[in-house]
Design an enzyme around this catalytic site. Structure first.
Site, PDB file in Angstrom:
ATOM      1  N   TYR A  14      37.207  32.932  30.226  1.00 52.54           N
ATOM      2  CA  TYR A  14      35.977  33.716  30.671  1.00 52.54           C
ATOM      3  C   TYR A  14      35.080  32.640  30.737  1.00 52.54           C
ATOM      4  CZ  TYR A  14      32.863  37.420  30.296  1.00 52.54           C
ATOM      5  OH  TYR A  14      31.952  38.472  30.644  1.00 52.54           O
ATOM      6  N   SER A  15      34.233  32.831  31.839  1.00 54.70           N
ATOM      7  CA  SER A  15      32.987  31.733  32.233  1.00 54.70           C
ATOM      8  C   SER A  15      32.124  32.640  33.358  1.00 54.70           C
ATOM      9  CB  SER A  15      33.458  30.638  33.124  1.00 54.70           C
ATOM     10  OG  SER A  15      32.402  29.953  33.824  1.00 54.70           O
ATOM     11  N   ASN A  16      30.961  32.832  32.484  1.00 53.98           N
ATOM     12  CA  ASN A  16      29.715  33.585  33.239  1.00 53.98           C
ATOM     13  C   ASN A  16      29.483  32.894  34.561  1.00 53.98           C
ATOM     14  OD1 ASN A  16      28.596  35.803  31.475  1.00 53.98           O
ATOM     15  ND2 ASN A  16      29.041  34.041  30.020  1.00 53.98           N
ATOM     16  N   THR A  52      33.068  45.512  28.168  1.00 59.91           N
ATOM     17  CA  THR A  52      31.888  45.173  27.088  1.00 59.91           C
ATOM     18  C   THR A  52      30.988  44.481  27.732  1.00 59.91           C
ATOM     19  OG1 THR A  52      33.273  43.282  26.189  1.00 59.91           O
ATOM     20  CG2 THR A  52      33.657  45.548  25.160  1.00 59.91           C
ATOM     21  N   GLY A  53      29.755  44.121  26.843  1.00 60.78           N
ATOM     22  CA  GLY A  53      28.778  43.452  27.395  1.00 60.78           C
ATOM     23  C   GLY A  53      28.098  42.890  26.236  1.00 60.78           C
ATOM     24  N   SER A  91      27.319  41.905  30.256  1.00 61.59           N
ATOM     25  CA  SER A  91      28.435  41.512  31.013  1.00 61.59           C
ATOM     26  C   SER A  91      29.129  42.847  31.849  1.00 61.59           C
ATOM     27  CB  SER A  91      29.628  40.716  30.131  1.00 61.59           C
ATOM     28  OG  SER A  91      28.865  39.439  30.201  1.00 61.59           O
TER      29      SER A  91
END
Length: 353
Positions: free
Chosen positions: A173-175, A308-309, A76
């Site tokens: 939070y939504s991709n 962050t990812g 992300s």
């Protein structure tokens, strides 16, 4: 046992030799491996001086050290690149930050006339996160890890479900938001979002080790292996078709390249000052997300922003202080941990060291 893997340290020439007992960066690297990471590389920059510390191994059942220059999946952290391209298009008056998505992608989203570009960037659209349907956990990952996923198919999963809340009313939070932003970049420019990111960010900054892989399943060049626990066993998940993440998380990079991006962003070289302020300012005092970046005030009082990812096998950190003088980039190749709290602890300890 993962906490018995060998420890390896590599430091940039700019950094002086530091005794182990007085070296907080080395300590953080060791703690991260002890918490369950297979390997870690941490790049720390302070007032122009950089050093890279590595710990653990790059591949289980070997003594191969983690390379301080190796590539990894950044998950992300990709979102900050996508947001930067979008805000550049806003600065060029090709997109309206508070314009409805329906204006650019008619018929794509439920209530698309109410969801704005800003809401996508700050995760306040209410769009269902498609990864709640496509699981990347355990055996489910094995079923889909080599499959192609188009942006349209991912967004369709979300569009077929009710919004989680009225657009703009809260943060979640939504991709899906960033897959839509990737489509928005393509509709606006006529080029794939990755091509625009390469033209606008990667090439100008000399980020030669950063890759936008599409359907390519391998990480090119030197890299550490990533693992995921499945049915009690650690499975090598290094090879993966990252189209399941797309514009929300498919990029591959290095700590050195991520540092170039973080430095340039903080210096105002990528986004005009007024838009950078909006990018790095959360919607409210209780939220820690701006427009494509997370914000955080460290225990020593230094505010930072970045992202962050996480993607199977890999965890990423890329944060900078607001003045750009302190930066941290890290890759964790995952095994049986560590948890999310360890990511933020790593940021705090390195920035405040």
């Amino acid at each position: 046992m993962l906490n018995t893997v060998p420890f390896v340290l590599t430091a940039a020439l700019l950094a002086p030799t530091t005794p182990a007992a007085a070296d907080p960066i080395r300590t953080v690297a060791r703690e991260t491996v002890a918490a369950g990471a297979t390997g870690v590389q941490i790049r720390a920059v302070r007032d122009g001086h950089s050093r890279t510390v590595t710990a653990g191994v790059s591949e289980l059942d070997t003594r191969k050290p983690v390379s301080p220059t190796g590539r990894f999946r950044i998950g992300s952290t990709t979102k900050s690149f996508v947001a930067t391209v979008v805000l550049q298009l806003v600065a060029e008056h090709r997109l309206g930050l508070d314009a409805p998505v329906e204006r650019y992608l008619p018929g794509l989203l439920p209530r698309g006339s109410e969801i704005t570009v800003r809401m996508l960037l700050q995760h306040t659209s209410g769009l269902y996160n498609y990864l709640r349907t496509i699981s990347l956990e355990d055996a489910d990952l094995e079923k889909i890890r080599y499959q192609h996923h188009s942006p349209e198919s991912l967004v369709a999963i979300a569009a077929a479900r009710p919004l989680d809340f009225p657009p703009g009313s809260k943060f979640s939070y939504s991709n899906t938001n960033y897959v839509v932003l990737g489509m928005l970049i393509e509709r606006t420019t006529g080029h794939a979002w990755g091509d625009e990111a390469a033209k606008r960010i990667l090439r100008p900054l000399g980020m030669r080790e950063t890759v936008i892989p599409g359907d390519r399943t391998r990480i090119p060049g030197r890299h550490a292996h990533g693992y995921q626990e499945m049915n009690g066993k650690l499975v090598d998940v290094t090879e993966l078709n990252p189209s399941v993440a797309g514009a929300s998380g498919e990029m591959i990079s290095t700590t050195a390249d991520l540092d170039k991006f973080a430095h340039a962003l903080a210096a105002g070289r990528l986004v005009p000052p007024a838009l950078l302020t909006q990018m790095t300012t959360p919607r409210s005092a209780t939220e820690e997300y701006g427009l494509g970046v997370q914000t955080r005030t460290t225990p020593c009082g230094i505010p930072v922003f970045g992202h962050t990812g996480g993607i199977p096998g890999y965890g990423t950190i890329a944060f900078t202080s607001a003045d750009g003088k302190r930066r941290v980039e890290a890759s964790l190749t995952l095994g049986r941990g560590p948890g999310d709290d360890a990511f933020y602890s790593l940021i705090d300890k390195v920035i405040c060291a």
